[in-house]
Design a protein around this motif. Structure first.
Motif, PDB file in Angstrom:
ATOM      1  N   ALA A   5     -17.833   0.271  -3.834  1.00  0.00           N
ATOM      2  CA  ALA A   5     -17.765  -0.847  -4.851  1.00  0.00           C
ATOM      3  C   ALA A   5     -18.747  -1.059  -5.494  1.00  0.00           C
ATOM      4  CB  ALA A   5     -17.280  -1.835  -3.276  1.00  0.00           C
ATOM      5  N   THR A   6     -20.098  -1.266  -4.977  1.00  0.00           N
ATOM      6  CA  THR A   6     -21.455  -1.688  -5.138  1.00  0.00           C
ATOM      7  C   THR A   6     -21.495  -0.788  -7.028  1.00  0.00           C
ATOM      8  OG1 THR A   6     -22.136  -2.014  -3.777  1.00  0.00           O
ATOM      9  CG2 THR A   6     -23.391  -1.598  -5.417  1.00  0.00           C
ATOM     10  N   LEU A   7     -21.188   0.417  -6.624  1.00  0.00           N
ATOM     11  CA  LEU A   7     -21.355   1.735  -7.634  1.00  0.00           C
ATOM     12  C   LEU A   7     -20.664   1.217  -8.761  1.00  0.00           C
ATOM     13  CD1 LEU A   7     -21.969   4.809  -5.626  1.00  0.00           C
ATOM     14  CD2 LEU A   7     -23.988   3.868  -6.826  1.00  0.00           C
ATOM     15  N   TRP A   8     -18.423   1.395  -7.983  1.00  0.00           N
ATOM     16  CA  TRP A   8     -18.030   0.803  -9.449  1.00  0.00           C
ATOM     17  C   TRP A   8     -18.152  -0.562 -10.318  1.00  0.00           C
ATOM     18  CZ3 TRP A   8     -15.112   2.683 -12.372  1.00  0.00           C
ATOM     19  CH2 TRP A   8     -13.998   2.057 -13.230  1.00  0.00           C
ATOM     20  N   ALA A   9     -19.022  -1.257  -9.625  1.00  0.00           N
ATOM     21  CA  ALA A   9     -18.785  -2.632  -9.873  1.00  0.00           C
ATOM     22  C   ALA A   9     -20.475  -2.510 -10.639  1.00  0.00           C
ATOM     23  CB  ALA A   9     -19.622  -3.735  -8.880  1.00  0.00           C
ATOM     24  N   LEU A  10     -21.719  -1.534 -11.252  1.00  0.00           N
ATOM     25  CA  LEU A  10     -22.160  -0.774 -12.015  1.00  0.00           C
ATOM     26  C   LEU A  10     -22.068  -0.160 -12.284  1.00  0.00           C
ATOM     27  CD1 LEU A  10     -25.423  -0.064  -8.888  1.00  0.00           C
ATOM     28  CD2 LEU A  10     -25.091  -2.112 -10.108  1.00  0.00           C
ATOM     29  N   CYS A  11     -20.765   0.942 -12.223  1.00  0.00           N
ATOM     30  CA  CYS A  11     -19.850   0.748 -13.844  1.00  0.00           C
ATOM     31  C   CYS A  11     -19.624   0.376 -14.828  1.00  0.00           C
ATOM     32  CB  CYS A  11     -19.188   1.872 -13.314  1.00  0.00           C
ATOM     33  SG  CYS A  11     -19.707   3.870 -12.591  1.00  0.00           S
ATOM     34  N   LEU A  12     -18.981  -0.810 -14.481  1.00  0.00           N
ATOM     35  CA  LEU A  12     -18.351  -2.235 -14.975  1.00  0.00           C
ATOM     36  C   LEU A  12     -19.288  -2.338 -15.650  1.00  0.00           C
ATOM     37  CD1 LEU A  12     -15.450  -2.836 -12.461  1.00  0.00           C
ATOM     38  CD2 LEU A  12     -15.464  -1.840 -14.623  1.00  0.00           C
ATOM     39  N   ILE A  13     -20.606  -2.772 -14.695  1.00  0.00           N
ATOM     40  CA  ILE A  13     -21.807  -3.098 -15.938  1.00  0.00           C
ATOM     41  C   ILE A  13     -21.696  -2.509 -17.123  1.00  0.00           C
ATOM     42  CG2 ILE A  13     -23.712  -4.787 -15.792  1.00  0.00           C
ATOM     43  CD1 ILE A  13     -23.006  -5.690 -12.836  1.00  0.00           C
ATOM     44  N   ALA A  14     -22.440  -1.409 -17.181  1.00  0.00           N
ATOM     45  CA  ALA A  14     -23.098  -0.683 -17.592  1.00  0.00           C
ATOM     46  C   ALA A  14     -22.080  -0.698 -19.027  1.00  0.00           C
ATOM     47  CB  ALA A  14     -22.894   0.609 -16.744  1.00  0.00           C
ATOM     48  N   MET A  15     -20.313  -0.155 -18.512  1.00  0.00           N
ATOM     49  CA  MET A  15     -19.440  -0.291 -19.402  1.00  0.00           C
ATOM     50  C   MET A  15     -19.691  -2.194 -20.853  1.00  0.00           C
ATOM     51  SD  MET A  15     -16.129   1.329 -18.206  1.00  0.00           S
ATOM     52  CE  MET A  15     -16.203   1.078 -16.668  1.00  0.00           C
ATOM     53  N   ALA A  16     -19.470  -2.958 -19.964  1.00  0.00           N
ATOM     54  CA  ALA A  16     -19.560  -4.075 -20.409  1.00  0.00           C
ATOM     55  C   ALA A  16     -20.720  -4.590 -20.823  1.00  0.00           C
ATOM     56  CB  ALA A  16     -19.684  -4.984 -19.305  1.00  0.00           C
ATOM     57  N   VAL A  17     -21.748  -4.100 -21.077  1.00  0.00           N
ATOM     58  CA  VAL A  17     -23.413  -4.016 -22.186  1.00  0.00           C
ATOM     59  C   VAL A  17     -23.510  -2.820 -23.087  1.00  0.00           C
ATOM     60  CG1 VAL A  17     -25.557  -3.077 -22.095  1.00  0.00           C
ATOM     61  CG2 VAL A  17     -24.856  -4.847 -19.865  1.00  0.00           C
ATOM     62  N   PHE A  18     -22.601  -1.958 -22.452  1.00  0.00           N
ATOM     63  CA  PHE A  18     -22.609  -1.095 -23.881  1.00  0.00           C
ATOM     64  C   PHE A  18     -21.078  -2.020 -25.139  1.00  0.00           C
ATOM     65  CE2 PHE A  18     -19.626   2.560 -25.755  1.00  0.00           C
ATOM     66  CZ  PHE A  18     -20.538   3.073 -26.568  1.00  0.00           C
ATOM     67  N   THR A  19     -20.256  -1.647 -24.439  1.00  0.00           N
ATOM     68  CA  THR A  19     -19.361  -2.535 -25.213  1.00  0.00           C
ATOM     69  C   THR A  19     -19.444  -3.420 -26.094  1.00  0.00           C
ATOM     70  OG1 THR A  19     -17.347  -1.760 -23.757  1.00  0.00           O
ATOM     71  CG2 THR A  19     -16.659  -3.458 -25.863  1.00  0.00           C
ATOM     72  N   ALA A  20     -20.393  -4.908 -25.496  1.00  0.00           N
ATOM     73  CA  ALA A  20     -20.393  -5.224 -26.118  1.00  0.00           C
ATOM     74  C   ALA A  20     -22.192  -5.453 -27.022  1.00  0.00           C
ATOM     75  CB  ALA A  20     -22.152  -6.537 -25.428  1.00  0.00           C
ATOM     76  N   TRP A  21     -22.911  -4.136 -26.882  1.00  0.00           N
ATOM     77  CA  TRP A  21     -23.979  -4.014 -28.010  1.00  0.00           C
ATOM     78  C   TRP A  21     -23.632  -3.197 -29.342  1.00  0.00           C
ATOM     79  CZ3 TRP A  21     -24.945   1.988 -29.218  1.00  0.00           C
ATOM     80  CH2 TRP A  21     -26.119   1.582 -30.005  1.00  0.00           C
ATOM     81  N   GLN A  22     -22.205  -2.600 -28.737  1.00  0.00           N
ATOM     82  CA  GLN A  22     -21.437  -1.957 -29.990  1.00  0.00           C
ATOM     83  C   GLN A  22     -20.635  -2.585 -31.243  1.00  0.00           C
ATOM     84  OE1 GLN A  22     -22.334   2.169 -30.314  1.00  0.00           O
ATOM     85  NE2 GLN A  22     -19.884   2.255 -30.583  1.00  0.00           N
ATOM     86  N   LEU A  23     -19.975  -3.828 -30.418  1.00  0.00           N
ATOM     87  CA  LEU A  23     -19.095  -4.451 -31.042  1.00  0.00           C
ATOM     88  C   LEU A  23     -20.171  -5.460 -31.311  1.00  0.00           C
ATOM     89  CD1 LEU A  23     -16.211  -5.021 -28.977  1.00  0.00           C
ATOM     90  CD2 LEU A  23     -16.397  -3.612 -30.381  1.00  0.00           C
TER      91      LEU A  23
END
Length: 772
Positions: A5-23
């Motif tokens: 669960a922790t690893l998956w949560a970190l993946c989601l956080i990374a996706m959120a940061v990347f998406t925000a940076w892109q947009l």
């Protein structure tokens, strides 16, 4: 479990940061141009360019231009306002150049530098006709008048190159062929001044188009406020695209908010607890986030329609959460509960990925984006169910829940419709045959004009500008094919000769082709002979006596004017008159298409193209491809169903999503929804979600959690219809049609999933004995 669960949560956080940076950083833009939905179809590099590729090229060039029309009853006030406005537009980031009547002196010098050495090879049609008919003396006398005119600007250089003043006539005729736009126009007591802005090619792809349009609108408003009586209008693809994108973004926010609130209310009415709400939000949010992250990582720009469609992921990804959340707390540990639903959940994910994966094979980038968004989103939702939901304490469905009572009532009603397996097999056969006939017989409607919403104000402005500039009529153009550039130029000259009578009759407003800017070598040779024999041989000595410089007859071996890089730098219009290995002739105010087509009958390697027809035909071809791909996906599903459940049950399981597709097609036809390529592609969603329903029910049949699965499927139906039904309220017709077809199909999918997987009499007897 906590580690995963922790690893998956970190993946989601990374996706959120990347998406925000892109947009937010502008690295990924939002596109709303319908034309960007069309892919590139030319495979062979040397193959003749297709009609749709030519259309894309021309419209892409046109998309780099914005036209503003300023009008006022006072010419001085108009020119003052235009000068102020031009400075503001020129200063905008993304403006490449400005064309303003009376402010093109630099360009005139460039034109003289290009055309001057070839003046004796360039004749206006009128001068050419006079020379051909032996009326050269008229041109000689015109040269004398020009020589002694008080306003003459002749120099020794121009007199040497063009003593008979042929080039001014050629340039004046060329200006007429290029159309109005280089002059202030008087119409109905008003003065009209067009301001043409050339835009940077990367303005739209960089995501700065909305900022440019906002700044341009502010500039328009500023000069309007500062100049009483000034009227303005504007047109250009960039204005329409930004308007569509803004509308689509508004739809996304509205649909996402309403769908989320609706689903949360639904879950609240089932559990009377906030914890299941938290679980559903985690799954839905992870699906939306992962889908968006995948799209911005792969594509340089997201199409607005894909963004709207992505919002419907709320209605799909919540299904996975519901199948876990409805299991009672006494069903065992979180691992035991996951074990109960994992087969159905995995099969549902597999079929959805197959269905959405078929979309990725589409030649349109829009559907590829939807496919990537959906596959990534569903996989993320699946992972969130496995890794995050077990950490949330279980809450039971309340018996007093109104949705629970609705479910119980529907079960009783559905139980009265159940039929023996023999009847279901007959119904399955009827579904398959009727679906094949419907696909073949129901006509498609792929008219491009029905897809967009349109902006009334912009459409009105475009009409006004077209009327003033004489750009109305059908937007057709002519493509000239051929490997030899000189042969294409000669063909272009033959086309002008053929269409000249239609221009005289006002059935064609005008035309401009590459051969108008650069005559063929054959035509230039003819012109040299006419000038030499008609002017120099007869009037050369007499004129020379009047001039301060010595003139000589044209050198027949001199270089010719040809379309090369140097010419293209001086004449950027060439890029709008050439596409791939073909030349383009643009027509203005074409009102009699049949007459144009008839005039071109005897000219080889010429194609008359209507952009809207070419695009619509392309979508029609895509629709045929979509039906073939959907048929293939159904065949694969049928084989998998038979392998998993046996022949009879497998056929019934397969018939449920197939019947849902049939339900959507017939429902759409009954409600007069256009059977377009996009509504056909929406059937893939119906197939994928319908397969989920029937697989969940088939996997849980005769199991202890069968009733829980049925409740979960009902909740899934409510959430999906809520999400897709909201699409039916979109202001964008294309999105509205897709949402309507899917919502109709899912209702059929829900009923057929229950009907096709209902226990047989033998199974009911076995269950009763087991309970006894």
């Amino acid at each position: 479990m906590a580690l995963r669960a922790t690893l998956w949560a970190l993946c989601l956080i990374a996706m959120a940061v990347f998406t925000a940076w892109q947009l937010r950083g502008g690295h990924t833009g939002i596109d709303a141009d319908i034309l960007s939905l069309i892919g590139q179809e030319n495979a062979a590099p040397n193959a003749q360019q297709s009609d749709i590729a030519t259309v894309r090229h021309l419209l892409a060039n046109d998309g780099q231009q914005a036209i503003f029309m300023l009008s006022h009853s006072d010419r001085d006030a108009l020119e003052t306002a235009a000068t102020d406005f031009t400075g503001r537009i020129a200063a905008l980031d993304g403006t490449q150049g400005i064309t303003l009547p009376g402010h093109n002196n630099d360009r005139f010098a460039d034109l003289m530098a290009l055309y001057g050495p070839h003046a004796n090879s360039l004749l206006s049609p009128a001068d050419r006709e006079k020379l051909a008919n032996g009326k050269a003396e008229t041109l000689y006398r015109r040269a004398l008048q020009n020589l002694y005119s008080p306003a003459t600007t002749l120099s020794s250089q121009s007199l040497k190159q063009d003593p008979f003043a042929l080039l001014p006539a050629f340039l004046s005729d060329l200006g007429t062929k290029l159309g109005t736009g280089n002059d202030i126009i008087t119409h109905g007591g008003q003065f009209y001044l067009p301001v043409m802005a050339s835009l940077s090619p990367d303005l739209r792809s960089s995501g700065n188009d909305q900022r440019w349009v906002s700044a341009a609108n502010a500039a328009l408003q500023s000069i309007t406020d500062a100049t009483p009586g000034l009227s303005t209008a504007k047109t250009g693809q960039i204005f329409f695209a930004v308007a569509e994108a803004t509308r689509a973004q508004s739809d996304v926010q509205r649909i996402a908010i309403i769908a989320t609130i609706g689903i949360l209310v639904m879950i609240g009415l089932v559990f009377y607890s906030a914890l299941p709400l938290l679980g559903a939000l985690l799954v839905v949010g992870s699906g939306l986030l992962a889908g968006l992250a995948a799209v911005v990582a792969i594509f340089p720009a997201i199409h607005a329609i894909a963004l709207v469609f992505g919002a419907t992921m709320i209605g799909i990804s919540v299904d996975y959460a519901l199948h876990y959340l409805v299991l009672p707390s006494n069903a065992g540990s979180p691992v035991d509960r996951l074990r109960k639903i994992r087969p159905g959940l995995s099969l549902g994910l597999l079929t959805s990925v197959i269905g959405f994966g078929a979309l990725s094979l589409s030649p349109t980038q829009l559907l590829s984006q939807i496919a990537v968004y959906s596959v990534a989103g569903l996989v993320a939702a699946y992972c969130s169910v496995l890794f995050l939901l077990p950490l949330i304490p279980a809450r039971d469905v309340r018996p007093s829940s109104p949705i629970r009572k609705l479910h119980d009532g529907l079960q009783v009603a559905l139980g009265k419709t159940f039929a023996p397996i023999r009847v279901r097999l007959i119904a399955s056969g009827a579904i398959i045959i009727t679906l094949a006939l419907a696909a073949f017989l129901i006509p498609g409607n792929n008219d491009i004009r029905q897809f967009g919403h349109g902006n009334d104000s912009l459409i009105s402005d475009a009409g006004k500008i077209a009327d003033i500039l004489g750009l109305g009529g059908s937007p057709v153009f002519i493509r000239i094919d051929g490997t030899d550039p000189q042969t294409r130029l000669e063909t272009g000259e033959a086309i002008r000769d053929a269409l000249a009578p239609l221009i005289m009759d006002n059935r064609l407003g005008g035309m401009i082709g590459l051969s108008d800017l650069i005559p063929s070598i054959a035509r230039q040779t003819e012109n040299r002979d006419l000038v030499t024999n008609g002017l120099y041989d007869r009037f050369g000595a007499a004129l020379s006596d009047q001039l301060p410089v010595r003139i000589t007859a044209p050198d027949k071996d001199a270089d010719y004017l040809v379309p090369d890089d140097n010419t293209a730098r001086t004449l950027p219009e060439i890029t709008r008159l050439h596409s791939g290995g073909s030349d383009i002739i643009r027509l203005r105010n074409a009102t009699d298409i049949d007459a144009i087509r008839n005039a071109l009958t005897d000219i080889q390697n010429v194609t008359l193209i209507n952009p809207s027809t070419a695009i619509s035909n392309q979508f029609a071809a895509y629709r045929l491809w979509a039906w073939i791909a959907l048929g293939g996906a159904l065949c694969v599903a049928a084989i998998l169903a038979v392998l998993r459940y046996g022949l009879q049950t497998g056929i019934c399981v397969f018939a449920a999503p197939a019947g849902a597709i049939l339900f959507a097609v017939l429902g759409g036809y009954a409600f007069d929804i256009a059977q377009s390529f996009f509504t056909t592609m929406a059937l893939f969603l119906v197939f994928a979600i319908g397969a989920d329903y029937v697989l969940f029910l088939a996997e849980s049949r005769n199991e202890t959690h069968d009733d829980d699965t049925r409740l979960a499927v009902l909740l899934s139906l409510i959430s999906s219809v809520l999400a897709f039904g909201l699409l039916a309220t979109s202001s964008v017709p294309l999105v509205r049609d897709i949402g309507s077809v899917i919502a109709i199909g899912l209702i059929g999918a829900w009923f057929l999933a229950f009907w096709m997987t209902a226990p047989t009499k033998h199974e009911q007897t076995q269950n009763q004995r087991g309970q006894e």
